[in-house]
Design an enzyme around this catalytic site. Structure first.
Site, PDB file in Angstrom:
ATOM      1  N   HIS A  63      18.552  39.326  44.318  1.00  0.00           N
ATOM      2  CA  HIS A  63      17.124  39.137  44.586  1.00  0.00           C
ATOM      3  C   HIS A  63      16.340  38.733  43.343  1.00  0.00           C
ATOM      4  CE1 HIS A  63      18.106  42.605  47.516  1.00  0.00           C
ATOM      5  NE2 HIS A  63      18.290  41.460  48.143  1.00  0.00           N
ATOM      6  N   LYS A  72      13.617  43.849  34.905  1.00  0.00           N
ATOM      7  CA  LYS A  72      14.082  45.150  35.390  1.00  0.00           C
ATOM      8  C   LYS A  72      14.961  45.826  34.332  1.00  0.00           C
ATOM      9  CE  LYS A  72      14.124  43.568  40.174  1.00  0.00           C
ATOM     10  NZ  LYS A  72      14.970  43.213  41.330  1.00  0.00           N
ATOM     11  N   TYR A 132      15.395  52.041  38.526  1.00  0.00           N
ATOM     12  CA  TYR A 132      14.999  50.933  37.670  1.00  0.00           C
ATOM     13  C   TYR A 132      13.495  50.821  37.535  1.00  0.00           C
ATOM     14  CZ  TYR A 132      14.814  48.352  42.170  1.00  0.00           C
ATOM     15  OH  TYR A 132      14.563  47.950  43.454  1.00  0.00           O
ATOM     16  N   ASP A 169      20.164  40.184  53.047  1.00  0.00           N
ATOM     17  CA  ASP A 169      21.193  39.717  52.126  1.00  0.00           C
ATOM     18  C   ASP A 169      22.243  38.851  52.827  1.00  0.00           C
ATOM     19  OD1 ASP A 169      19.804  41.014  50.166  1.00  0.00           O
ATOM     20  OD2 ASP A 169      21.148  42.740  50.072  1.00  0.00           O
TER      21      ASP A 169
END
Length: 183
Positions: A63, A72, A132, A169
């Site tokens: 993504h 991130k 994250y 996905d």
């Protein structure tokens, strides 16, 4: 904290200093000044923290967002994952290349995935908890999914069978179809 270079210079592995004894351990997982000095070389501000739990065989990603692009800082607090970053910055010398690293509660490694990268992970343990920090807010209307098994990028996932994917996905785009970033 020790910063380890990867084959893509902007993606960094971070090994925290861990102090342990018979009682357990202590480690600093984030420090603004050190992060900017040793990892990004420029100001970096996080605005959102996320936490997911997944079972073995689940693959999440790849993504990225075309607006509200996110850097991130990722780590695993329970279990193990194989974490992947793919460079989708059109003018980059590493455009289309990927980096993969095992992150686990045991090794305590973190991965810095800067803006302009597609990101995902595959759970290799019975289950894993993944946390994250993000440099911008989640914007579902600008999210893009790169197909996890795209033949151009050709990520060498350590699969133990067919991965378990979300519907989003399953519908990932081929690399040639992606909207990419200009540096």
């Amino acid at each position: 904290m020790k910063v380890i270079d990867t084959k893509i210079p902007d993606v960094k592995i971070i090994e925290p200093a861990v102090f342990g004894d018979e009682r357990g351990f202590f480690m600093e997982t984030w420090q603004q000044k050190k992060f900017e000095e040793l990892v990004t070389g420029k100001p970096c501000h996080f605005v959102q923290d996320n936490h997911s739990k997944s079972k073995k065989g689940i693959l999440r990603g790849l993504h990225y967002q075309t607006e509200n692009t996110q850097g991130k800082l990722v780590r695993v607090i329970s279990g193990e994952v194989y974490d992947v970053a793919v460079d989708v910055r059109k003018d980059s010398s590493t455009f289309g290349q990927w980096v993969g690293v095992y992150l686990s509660a045991e090794n305590k490694l973190q991965l810095w995935v800067p803006e302009g990268f597609a990101h995902g992970f595959y759970v290799t343990s019975d289950e894993a908890e993944f946390v994250y920090k993000c440099t911008d807010y989640y914007n579902p209307s600008a999210e893009v999914t790169l197909s996890w098994n795209d033949e151009t990028v050709n990520v060498a996932w350590p699969l133990s069978g067919k991965p378990i994917l979300s519907q989003k996905d399953e519908g990932g785009l081929d690399f040639k179809e992606l909207e990419t970033f200009k540096l």
